[in-house]
Design a protein around this motif. Sequence first.
Motif, PDB file in Angstrom:
ATOM      1  N   ASP A  22     -15.183  55.996  17.121  1.00  0.00           N
ATOM      2  CA  ASP A  22     -15.378  55.607  18.784  1.00  0.00           C
ATOM      3  C   ASP A  22     -15.219  56.679  18.985  1.00  0.00           C
ATOM      4  O   ASP A  22     -14.925  57.935  18.754  1.00  0.00           O
ATOM      5  N   ILE A  23     -14.822  56.693  20.748  1.00  0.00           N
ATOM      6  CA  ILE A  23     -15.232  57.616  21.593  1.00  0.00           C
ATOM      7  C   ILE A  23     -13.195  57.799  21.859  1.00  0.00           C
ATOM      8  O   ILE A  23     -12.910  56.804  22.461  1.00  0.00           O
ATOM      9  N   ARG A  24     -12.747  59.191  21.530  1.00  0.00           N
ATOM     10  CA  ARG A  24     -11.354  58.794  22.461  1.00  0.00           C
ATOM     11  C   ARG A  24     -11.556  59.829  23.472  1.00  0.00           C
ATOM     12  O   ARG A  24     -11.644  61.310  23.464  1.00  0.00           O
ATOM     13  N   ILE A  25     -10.733  59.449  24.410  1.00  0.00           N
ATOM     14  CA  ILE A  25     -10.212  60.278  25.627  1.00  0.00           C
ATOM     15  C   ILE A  25      -8.797  60.229  25.783  1.00  0.00           C
ATOM     16  O   ILE A  25      -8.514  59.291  26.282  1.00  0.00           O
ATOM     17  N   GLU A  26      -8.372  61.615  26.339  1.00  0.00           N
ATOM     18  CA  GLU A  26      -6.916  61.523  26.461  1.00  0.00           C
ATOM     19  C   GLU A  26      -6.261  62.394  27.863  1.00  0.00           C
ATOM     20  O   GLU A  26      -7.382  63.596  27.800  1.00  0.00           O
ATOM     21  N   VAL A  27      -5.974  61.733  28.514  1.00  0.00           N
ATOM     22  CA  VAL A  27      -5.564  62.269  30.029  1.00  0.00           C
ATOM     23  C   VAL A  27      -4.150  62.819  30.046  1.00  0.00           C
ATOM     24  O   VAL A  27      -3.425  61.684  29.743  1.00  0.00           O
ATOM     25  N   LYS A  28      -4.167  63.587  30.447  1.00  0.00           N
ATOM     26  CA  LYS A  28      -2.764  64.926  30.337  1.00  0.00           C
ATOM     27  C   LYS A  28      -2.629  64.670  31.701  1.00  0.00           C
ATOM     28  O   LYS A  28      -2.949  65.072  32.465  1.00  0.00           O
ATOM     29  N   ARG A  29      -0.648  63.882  32.743  1.00  0.00           N
ATOM     30  CA  ARG A  29      -0.785  64.362  33.722  1.00  0.00           C
ATOM     31  C   ARG A  29       0.678  64.724  33.616  1.00  0.00           C
ATOM     32  O   ARG A  29       1.544  63.464  33.159  1.00  0.00           O
ATOM     33  N   VAL A  30       1.390  65.264  33.983  1.00  0.00           N
ATOM     34  CA  VAL A  30       3.015  66.180  34.286  1.00  0.00           C
ATOM     35  C   VAL A  30       3.423  65.360  33.127  1.00  0.00           C
ATOM     36  O   VAL A  30       3.288  66.449  31.405  1.00  0.00           O
ATOM     37  N   ASN A  31       3.762  64.405  32.925  1.00  0.00           N
ATOM     38  CA  ASN A  31       4.863  64.333  31.207  1.00  0.00           C
ATOM     39  C   ASN A  31       3.756  62.971  30.555  1.00  0.00           C
ATOM     40  O   ASN A  31       5.043  62.359  30.123  1.00  0.00           O
ATOM     41  N   THR A  32       3.186  62.486  31.367  1.00  0.00           N
ATOM     42  CA  THR A  32       2.367  61.153  31.330  1.00  0.00           C
ATOM     43  C   THR A  32       0.562  61.109  30.320  1.00  0.00           C
ATOM     44  O   THR A  32      -0.088  61.994  30.621  1.00  0.00           O
ATOM     45  N   THR A  33       0.561  60.737  29.357  1.00  0.00           N
ATOM     46  CA  THR A  33      -0.496  60.970  28.126  1.00  0.00           C
ATOM     47  C   THR A  33      -1.034  59.678  28.196  1.00  0.00           C
ATOM     48  O   THR A  33      -0.452  58.433  27.727  1.00  0.00           O
TER      49      THR A  33
END
Length: 126
Positions: free
Chosen positions: A93-104
């Motif tokens: 599968d395709i895995r996309i990880e988005v990180k913003r400040v203290n949230t993933t």
Amino acid sequence: MNIMHTMASEARTTQAPKRRFYSPEFKLQVVGACAQPGASIAGLALEHGINANIVHRWLREHSQGILIRRQPTFVPVTLSAATEPATAQPTADIRIEVKRVNTTIVVHWPLAGGAACAQWLRECLQ
């Protein structure tokens, strides 16, 4: 009589001069032209818009073996026959990880829906 101050800060340009890049093929072409009977190094340099000192350096590098044309080499690769087709893997599968400040945020998308995933990602990033 006007005196020009070449070292004055007003006379300097704000942009630093950029270095020119010459491909190895071009360098070898100029070196080859210099090897012709009756060729003038200064004349060839002037014709190509290059400083004659650079052409002399290329000639020196060529005589030392530094300036040579590198031919791409063919590297044979042997592949073993796959026991299962690559599309038979259900866990791919395709895995996309988005990180913003203290949230993933992690999104897993089926590999078969790659085009839909790309469209979704374009819309999210706008």
